[in-house]
Design an enzyme around this catalytic site. Structure first.
Site, short mmCIF file in Angstrom:
data_model
loop_
_atom_site.label_atom_id
_atom_site.label_comp_id
_atom_site.label_asym_id
_atom_site.label_seq_id
_atom_site.Cartn_x
_atom_site.Cartn_y
_atom_site.Cartn_z
N PHE A 126 0.92 -1.51 -0.25
CA PHE A 126 0.22 -0.29 -0.27
C PHE A 126 1.08 1.55 0.04
O PHE A 126 1.90 1.67 0.81
CB PHE A 126 -0.77 0.19 1.10
CG PHE A 126 -2.25 1.09 0.77
CD1 PHE A 126 -3.10 1.12 0.51
CD2 PHE A 126 -2.34 2.46 2.22
CE1 PHE A 126 -4.21 2.11 0.37
CE2 PHE A 126 -3.12 3.35 1.78
CZ PHE A 126 -3.77 2.87 0.91
N ASP A 196 2.76 -4.16 8.29
CA ASP A 196 0.88 -3.04 8.41
C ASP A 196 -0.61 -4.25 8.32
O ASP A 196 -0.35 -5.52 7.69
CB ASP A 196 1.35 -3.26 7.29
CG ASP A 196 0.45 -2.07 7.16
OD1 ASP A 196 -0.82 -2.06 7.98
OD2 ASP A 196 0.02 -0.37 6.35
N TYR A 221 -10.83 1.38 10.32
CA TYR A 221 -12.27 1.41 9.73
C TYR A 221 -12.53 0.39 8.66
O TYR A 221 -13.06 0.91 7.80
CB TYR A 221 -12.24 3.01 8.93
CG TYR A 221 -10.98 3.27 8.56
CD1 TYR A 221 -10.75 2.31 6.79
CD2 TYR A 221 -9.65 4.10 8.91
CE1 TYR A 221 -10.01 3.15 6.04
CE2 TYR A 221 -8.22 4.48 7.93
CZ TYR A 221 -8.79 3.92 6.85
OH TYR A 221 -7.33 4.40 5.87
N LYS A 222 -11.31 -0.37 8.84
CA LYS A 222 -11.70 -1.36 7.46
C LYS A 222 -12.46 -2.51 8.52
O LYS A 222 -13.33 -2.30 8.82
CB LYS A 222 -10.29 -2.39 7.34
CG LYS A 222 -9.51 -0.69 6.17
CD LYS A 222 -8.94 -1.31 5.65
CE LYS A 222 -7.70 -0.70 4.86
NZ LYS A 222 -8.02 0.39 3.59
N ARG A 368 -11.50 -5.14 -7.09
CA ARG A 368 -11.83 -5.78 -6.07
C ARG A 368 -12.54 -6.07 -4.97
O ARG A 368 -13.68 -4.71 -4.99
CB ARG A 368 -9.93 -4.63 -4.90
CG ARG A 368 -10.11 -5.43 -4.14
CD ARG A 368 -8.66 -5.13 -2.88
NE ARG A 368 -9.73 -3.52 -2.39
CZ ARG A 368 -9.88 -2.80 -1.21
NH1 ARG A 368 -7.70 -2.47 -0.54
NH2 ARG A 368 -9.83 -1.19 -1.42
#
Lengths: 409, 409
Positions: A126, A196, A221-222, A368
Site C-alpha cells: 500500500f 502492517d 476502519y476496515k 477488488r
C-alpha cells in the site's frame, strides 16, 4: 462446478454467524464488497454516539476525561484489538493514523537497530507505507529504502537490514505473507519486523505472539468496522518497549502528562507511543466495531471469509468470463478479498456499483471485492458473481456514464 | 468597586451574543469556565452526527468519500477556520493533532531555514510544544532548542534562530504575545515564526495575514467547540507552501492519492500537509463548532470575553481574598482567561467544581478560569467569583475529599 442459489441459501441457513448481520446497519438493495475500504456501521454505534455526545461531552464536559475514562480509552480499545491479533496485554494502543504510526515505529525501530539503516519492503505494498519510509529516508541521512518484488523478499533479508516492513495482506492482490516464517528469517539476520495489518485484523487469523512479531500497525476502519477514518493502532512487543522511543514526543506519551514538566520523559509501556490528544468521538465509535468482533470465534469467522472468497471465484470462473484471477487460489495464502484484473476494471466496477454491488477499483486494472464474513451471506457472493458475469456478457460497462472518474476510488 | 448582581444582569439583558448561549447544550446548574480545555457541545452536533452515522456512513458507506465530500472535509473545515484567524483561502487545513502538526511544521521549517538550526521558544509554554521540539532535537543532529523566559524573548531573536515557536496565549498565565511585533522582529533577523494558536482561535482577534505570520497550528476542541480530541489544524502562508515539505509523507498529502504511485510526490497547496486518513466523525463534529463561530462578529465577541475576564478579576479582588493575579490586567495583553495563584489551588478548584463552577487547575499552583464569550453570561462570571470567595472565606476547600488527585486535571 459452482453451486446453485438454492445450495448457497442452505449454507446461509446453517451459518453460525448469520445473526451477526443483524447487528449491522446495512442499506437495502446493496451487496457490500468494500468492507476492506470502509467497514459497515454497527447498529450499536448510533446509540453509543448519542450517549457520548449527550452524556459524556455535553453533560460531563471536561470531567469526562476521568468520569467516563476518556483518558484510558486508547489503551482500553488497544487491549481489545490486541486480543484479536494475539498480542499480550499492554502491547497495543490506539493512536493517530496508520501513516503516523508507521512513521513512529520506523524511526524508533531504526534507532534501535543502528548502525543498520536499511528498510526492506515489498514493491507494490500500500503506497502510504512506502511513502512514509521514503519520508524517513529524506529526513535521516543514511537511511535506505529497498523495495523488492514479493518473490525476492526472502533472498533480500540479509545482515544489512534494520527493519523488514511488510503489509501482511496486499491491498491490491490480496496475497498474504507467511508472517511467522518471514519473522523468523528476519530475526535470524538480526532484523526487526514491522507488519502492517490493515487488511488482516478481523479478516484472517493473526497471532503476533506466536509469530514472534516485533512491531505492527493497523487500520481501524476496515474489517474492524470503526467508522470513516477511525484512528489506527500500533503494536510493540513488550520486550522492545523500553528500548524504543517515539520520535513524535507529544504530551500524551509523557510519564506525567498533567505535571506539565518542561522536559519530555516517555512513560513506561505502550502509552509512550501516544502523541497528542486522541479524537475521542472517532475512537469511541471504533470501540463499537471492535466490541462486535470480540464476540466471535475468529478462526471460524476467517474460515467463513475464505469460503465466501472461494465461492465467488468459483462462480465467476464457471461463468467463463475470462477475467484474470489476481488473488492466490490457496485460501491460506490470501486475505479475505478477491481481485480480478481486466483492462476496463474501472468501468466494470462502476456498472457493478450501479446495480448495488459495491466493490472497489484499484489502479491500474483491478476489480477488488472484499468479503467481510461478519455481515455477508453466501447468497451475496453468489449474486455478486452473477452481476459481474452479466455486466461482462452484456457489455453493460460500455455505457458512457461508467467511464467518468471520481476523485476517490 | 465591583458591580452588583442587578447590574450584571442588565449587561446580560443587553448582550448581543445572549442568544448564542441557546445554541449550546449546557448542563443545568453548571458555570463552565473550562471551555479553554474542552469547549461545550453545540446543539447542532447531535443532529449532524446522527445524519453522519445514518446517512453518510451506514447508508452511503464508502461512496460518501465522494457523495458527501469527506475527501474535501479537511480543506473545507480548514478554510472556515482560516476565516476566523485572518488566513487567506488555501492556507489552513485540518489534520492530525496539534502535537503532530507541530512536528510537521518544525521539521519543514527547519529544512527551509538550513543551515540555521535553532528553535527559539518560551520556557513555560504548553509542554507538548516543547516536547515536540525536543523530539526533533533528538532526531536531527545539530538542532538546538533554546527556551527562554518571556521577557528575554525579544533579546534572544538573533541571526542564529531558524524558527521562533511561540504559543500566542500562554495556557497557564493567559499572557498574550504581540504577534505582529515579534513576527516583524523575527523576520528582520531572518527567522520564521510558528505560532500555536490553541488558546487564541475563537477567543481573541487573530489576523495572521496582517501579522505576516509564517506558520501556525491550533487546537479544535477549545474555543472552537469541536468536541473531545477534535482534530487540530495548521496554517502555512501561501508564499512558503511550495518550499515546505512535511516529514510525515502519508498518502493524503500525495499529488494523486488514488493513483497508488510508488513514489511520494507532495501535492501543490496546503493539502501537502495532510498525512493519513482523517478521523471523519470527529472532523465533522468540529465543523459544527466552527460553523457557529462563523456566525459572529469576532472582535465584538472577543470584547465580551475581555469584559467577562475583567468582571471576574474585579469581583475576586474586591472580595479581598488575597489571591495573586497571574494573568495580565491589561485586556490587550491576555487571552480569554483569568488565572490566580494559590498554594492550595488544587483543593480550591475541587471545591469550586463541587459547587458547579468548573474551572481548571494547572500545576503547580494555578486556578485557571476560561471565559468563553459565546455561551457565558456576565452573571456567570459574577457568581463564579462569589463562589470562589465563599470557598476561601469559609475554608471549604480544606475538606479531605477535595485533596485527592485524579489522573486528569
Amino acid at each position: 462446478m459452482s453451486p446453485t442459489l438454492a445450495e448457497v441459501r442452505a449454507w446461509d441457513a446453517a451459518d453460525p454467524f448469520a445473526a451477526m448481520r443483524e447487528r449491522f446497519d446495512l442499506p437495502a438493495g446493496v451487496i457490500y464488497l468494500d468492507g476492506n475500504s470502509l467497514g459497515a456501521a454497527p447498529r450499536a454505534v448510533h446509540q453509543r454516539l448519542r450517549d457520548v455526545l449527550a452524556t459524556e461531552w455535553a453533560e460531563g464536559l471536561v470531567r469526562s476525561w476521568n468520569r467516563h475514562d476518556w483518558i484510558g480509552a486508547p489503551a482500553r480499545v488497544g487491549a481489545k484489538i490486541g486480543r484479536l491479533i494475539g498480542a499480550q496485554p499492554g502491547e497495543v494502543i490506539v493512536a493517530d493514523s496508520t501513516s503516523v504510526d508507521l512513521f513512529k515505529l520506523i524511526v524508533a525501530g531504526l534507532q534501535r537497530q543502528a548502525p543498520r539503516q536499511v528498510i526492506l519492503t515489498e514493491a507494490g505494498d500500500f503506497p502510504t507505507d512506502g511513502y512514509v519510509a521514503q519520508g524517513v529516508q529524506s529526513l535521516l541521512p543514511g537511511v535506505i529504502v529497498r523495495a523488492v518484488p514479493p518473490d525476492q523478499l526472502a533472498a533480500a533479508i540479509d545482515e544489512s537490514v534494520a527493519l523488514l516492513m511488510l503489509t501482511e495482506v496486499n491491498y491490491r492482490t490480496g496475497a498474504r505473507h507467511d508472517m511467522a516464517a518471514l519473522t523468523a528469517q528476519a530475526h535470524a539476520a538480526g532484523a526487526l519486523t514491522l507488519w502492517d495489518l490493515s487488511h488482516s485484523a478481523g479478516a484472517v487469523p493473526v497471532d503476533l505472539t506466536r509469530a514472534g512479531a516485533d512491531l505492527a500497525v493497523g487500520c481501524g476502519y476496515k474489517y474492524l468496522n470503526g467508522g470513516p477514518g477511525a484512528p489506527a493502532w500500533l503494536y510493540v512487543a513488550r520486550r522492545l518497549q523500553d528500548a524504543l522511543v517515539s520520535p513524535l514526543t507529544g504530551w500524551m506519551g509523557h510519564a506525567e502528562p498533567f505535571a506539565f514538566d518542561g522536559d519530555y520523559r516517555p512513560t513506561v509501556g505502550i502509552e509512550r507511543f501516544l502523541c497528542g490528544t486522541p479524537p475521542m468521538l472517532s475512537l469511541l465509535a471504533l470501540e463499537c466495531g471492535v466490541d462486535l468482533m470480540a464476540e466471535v470465534d475468529l478462526p471460524a469467522l476467517a474460515g467463513k471469509g475464505q469460503r465466501l472468497c472461494s465461492l465467488f471465484i468459483d462462480c465467476v470462473e464457471a461463468g467463463g468470463a475470462g477475467l484474470a484471477l489476481v488473488t492466490p487460489r490457496d485460501p491460506a495464502a490470501r486475505g479475505s478479498q478477491v481481485s480480478f484484473a481486466h483492462p476496463e476494471a474501472w468501468a466494470i466496477m462502476q456498472a457493478m456499483i450501479d446495480r448495488g454491488v459495491i466493490g472497489d477499483f484499484r489502479a491500474p486494472d483491478v476489480l477488488r471485492c472484499g468479503f467481510t464474513p461478519l455481515y455477508l451471506r453466501y447468497e451475496d457472493a453468489w449474486r455478486a458473481a452473477e452481476t459481474l458475469l452479466d455486466i461482462l456478457e452484456t457489455g453493460a460497462w460500455r455505457e458512457p456514464r461508467f467511464q467518468a472518474r471520481s476523485r476517490v476510488t
